[in-house]
Design a protein around this motif. Structure first.
Motif, PDB file in Angstrom:
ATOM      1  N   GLY A  56       0.776  -1.226   0.000  1.00  0.00           N
ATOM      2  CA  GLY A  56       0.000   0.000   0.000  1.00  0.00           C
ATOM      3  C   GLY A  56       0.807   1.275   0.000  1.00  0.00           C
ATOM      4  O   GLY A  56       0.358   2.301   0.481  1.00  0.00           O
ATOM      5  N   ASN A  57       2.054   1.233  -0.534  1.00  0.00           N
ATOM      6  CA  ASN A  57       2.764   2.487  -0.745  1.00  0.00           C
ATOM      7  C   ASN A  57       3.447   2.470  -2.108  1.00  0.00           C
ATOM      8  O   ASN A  57       3.477   1.433  -2.783  1.00  0.00           O
ATOM      9  CB  ASN A  57       3.762   2.783   0.377  1.00  0.00           C
TER      10      ASN A  57
ATOM     11  N   THR B 122      -5.197  -4.533   2.874  1.00  0.00           N
ATOM     12  CA  THR B 122      -5.368  -3.105   3.127  1.00  0.00           C
ATOM     13  C   THR B 122      -4.556  -2.254   2.164  1.00  0.00           C
ATOM     14  O   THR B 122      -4.816  -1.073   2.029  1.00  0.00           O
ATOM     15  CB  THR B 122      -4.920  -2.761   4.549  1.00  0.00           C
ATOM     16  N   ALA B 126      -4.974   1.857  -0.013  1.00  0.00           N
ATOM     17  CA  ALA B 126      -4.017   2.967   0.080  1.00  0.00           C
ATOM     18  C   ALA B 126      -3.559   3.402  -1.300  1.00  0.00           C
ATOM     19  O   ALA B 126      -3.490   4.601  -1.602  1.00  0.00           O
ATOM     20  CB  ALA B 126      -2.825   2.550   0.935  1.00  0.00           C
ATOM     21  N   GLU B 129      -6.245   5.274  -3.053  1.00  0.00           N
ATOM     22  CA  GLU B 129      -6.407   6.628  -2.511  1.00  0.00           C
ATOM     23  C   GLU B 129      -5.366   7.566  -3.107  1.00  0.00           C
ATOM     24  O   GLU B 129      -5.689   8.671  -3.550  1.00  0.00           O
ATOM     25  CB  GLU B 129      -6.261   6.550  -0.990  1.00  0.00           C
TER      26      GLU B 129
END
Lengths: 102, 194
Positions: A56-57, B122, B126, B129
């Motif tokens: 998620g990065n 999850t 991210a 987004e």
């Protein structure tokens, strides 16, 4: 974002990497071997993007950028070396290149 | 079955098929073109995972610039060159295939385990987004020019070293053959003057 699980992408990247390894071991034309190395680099890029999605990065995607730059530099130098060898030996067969100086 | 799954399936077959065909293509040009096909498939894989910028530079730099360089060198050295098929090291190919199968098994196992360990589900939210608010390119720029500014500058040194190195490598060391240009009428005067 796709609903396909990251595991399938990881499996695809792993299979491509394996194809690259087997190609480097099996083929003997220097340029073809070099292209299989590129395939391995691409597979690792897919690993990075998939891990970026899992974590998620965006750092995995930034790393792909660096891999691309290094790959470009590596291709330029490698192809120049292959060109020099081919000019001297009139052969691209890596098995025939076994002397450091001739 | 949603559209995503169909796109993924087509991409999977195309990328892996092109990669496998690379192993068996005899002509170097065919290998290069199959590699381009495989790289375009990977760009689709990047798009599917929300890495839009990476997908674009994958096509522009890899499938475009780098593969054109490969094709240039293949053309320069002769396209019709055939690979010799006899094997000087006995048993190398079966051994390579066996090790490849082993490596496949290991990598698939790690992929399967790794998803269990690291994927909490999850991460996708991210990424989504970031992709929707500042956008994928801006998000990458913030990471690249923020935290990774020093490595970014170091890669510029790497590129300069590569360029200079290639120029030194491909320079002709031996005295050049009589230059054809000097035989052109009208240029002799300048040559003498120099």
């Amino acid at each position: 974002m796709t609903e396909v699980s990251p595991g399938y992408f990881l499996a695809l990247a792993g299979l491509l990497f394996t194809i690259g390894v087997v190609g480097v071991l099996v083929r003997r034309n220097a340029i073809v071997i070099f292209m299989f190395i590129e395939l391995m680099l691409n597979a690792v890029n897919l690993f990075f993007v998939t891990f970026a999605r899992m974590q998620g990065n965006l750092q995995g995607q930034v790393l792909v950028f660096f891999v691309l730059v290094v790959a470009a530099a590596e291709v330029v130098v490698g192809l120049a070396l292959i060109l020099l060898i081919a000019r001297r030996r009139a052969s691209l067969d890596v098995d025939k290149v076994r002397l450091l100086k001739w | 079955m949603s559209l995503d799954v169909i796109v993924f399936g087509a991409m999977f077959v195309m990328t892996l098929g092109a990669g496998l065909a690379m192993l068996f293509a005899r002509n170097a040009v065919h290998v290069a073109l199959l590699l381009v096909l495989s790289q375009i498939g990977l760009a689709v894989a990047f798009l599917l995972q929300g890495a839009f910028f990476v997908a674009a530079i994958q096509i522009i730099i890899y499938a475009g610039a780098i593969m054109v360089l490969f094709l240039f060198v293949i053309m320069l050295l002769g396209v019709d060159r055939r690979e010799v098929l006899d094997e000087p090291l006995r048993g190398q190919r079966p051994l390579a295939l066996g090790l490849g199968v082993l490596l496949t098994a290991q990598v698939l196992y790690i992929a399967w385990r790794g998803v269990d360990l690291a994927f909490a589900g999850t991460g996708e939210a991210a990424i989504q987004e970031v992709n929707s608010d500042p956008g994928n390119v801006l998000g990458i720029a913030r990471v690249l020019f923020g935290r990774y500014l020093l490595p970014f500058e170091v890669t510029s040194v790497l590129l300069i070293v590569a360029v200079v190195g290639v120029m030194v490598l491909t320079r002709r060391m031996y005295p050049a053959a009589p230059n054809v240009d000097t035989d052109i009428p009208g240029t002799e005067a300048e040559e003498v003057a120099v």
